[in-house]
Design an enzyme around this catalytic site. Sequence first.
Site, PDB file in Angstrom:
ATOM      1  N   ASP A  13       0.826  -1.214   0.000  1.00 40.77           N
ATOM      2  CA  ASP A  13       0.000   0.000   0.000  1.00 40.77           C
ATOM      3  C   ASP A  13       0.860   1.264   0.000  1.00 40.77           C
ATOM      4  O   ASP A  13       0.337   2.364  -0.145  1.00 40.77           O
ATOM      5  CB  ASP A  13      -0.933  -0.004   1.220  1.00 40.77           C
ATOM      6  CG  ASP A  13      -2.018   1.057   1.135  1.00 40.77           C
ATOM      7  OD1 ASP A  13      -2.532   1.283   0.031  1.00 40.77           O
ATOM      8  OD2 ASP A  13      -2.345   1.663   2.174  1.00 40.77           O
ATOM      9  N   SER A  44      -6.891   5.629  -0.496  1.00 38.34           N
ATOM     10  CA  SER A  44      -7.102   4.367  -1.199  1.00 38.34           C
ATOM     11  C   SER A  44      -8.588   4.007  -1.193  1.00 38.34           C
ATOM     12  O   SER A  44      -9.259   4.135  -0.166  1.00 38.34           O
ATOM     13  CB  SER A  44      -6.307   3.244  -0.526  1.00 38.34           C
ATOM     14  OG  SER A  44      -4.928   3.545  -0.494  1.00 38.34           O
ATOM     15  N   GLN A  93      -4.460  -0.959  -7.530  1.00 39.72           N
ATOM     16  CA  GLN A  93      -5.162  -0.130  -6.553  1.00 39.72           C
ATOM     17  C   GLN A  93      -5.780   1.067  -7.260  1.00 39.72           C
ATOM     18  O   GLN A  93      -5.183   1.635  -8.173  1.00 39.72           O
ATOM     19  CB  GLN A  93      -4.203   0.356  -5.466  1.00 39.72           C
ATOM     20  CG  GLN A  93      -4.874   1.162  -4.368  1.00 39.72           C
ATOM     21  CD  GLN A  93      -3.890   1.540  -3.268  1.00 39.72           C
ATOM     22  OE1 GLN A  93      -3.164   2.535  -3.382  1.00 39.72           O
ATOM     23  NE2 GLN A  93      -3.842   0.753  -2.213  1.00 39.72           N
TER      24      GLN A  93
END
Length: 292
Positions: A207, A231, A281
């Site tokens: 991430d 996110s 993502q």
Amino acid sequence: MPLQGQAAVDQLLQLLDLKQIDAATFTGESPQTGAQRVFGGQVAGQALVAAGRTVPSERTVHSLHGYFVRPGDPTVPIDFHVETIRDGRSFSVRRSTAQQNGRTIFFMSASFQVHEEGLDHPSTPPADVPGPAEVPTMHDWVKRYPERAGAFNAAPQAIDLRYVGVPGWVPPGDREVNAEQRVWMRINGTLPDDPLIHACALTYASDLSLLDAVLSTHGEVWGPGGVIGASLDHALWFHRPYRADEWFLYDCTSPSASGARGLASGKLFTESGVHIASAVQEGLLRRVGAGK
């Protein structure tokens, strides 16, 4: 000074060592760093720990797909509930939901598989990328931009990040357009041999810097004069055995950005060039000061 090296890694391991309440319920904590919201990689890694603890150890995670629903409060414990979707002869599927104060902040589907032999072909790592010892450390960048020292020192340094290019947090105008965002990473200490721990640590690290590829495509930066973001979802596929405490290259690009959202994809390669994982993502990206 922040926790560094093995001390920081040990704290990360404590975060991943969830307290088990019953067969399908776990609870976890967040580091008290003064952050306003829980880091997405943390809650994703913890959700995978919870899911993995309900699966036989011979089945290892091969993919996960998660959605960030609400910002998490780092001062409040996170409750994880795991639902068994299926246990077949080769695969186990779990749904892991993270909640605070009875409200879902994140949920994930994860699939686990018994090892099998089959077709095998990898992606090729990018050529002519300098190794981790040849690019600046985060300490080198902070020396160049001492105004960032406060933010850097606010959190434990469990992960050693070394940008091949320019980080996204430099001042506006200090970053050129670049279609690739490449970062060397490793857990900055020694992890236990448990494959689930390495998968959770890789999930945590994946991430970091991925959405930065969207900004890099435009020469943009995070913060004042640039962009703020969050996110929205995260997907990760695990291809081959690896250790998260050894160097891997996170090779990221952005195929599209529109509607205040940016999509980024990344491939993870060991220092010897083995393709170990892939990530995708999407994030919400807004100009600082833009309407909410």
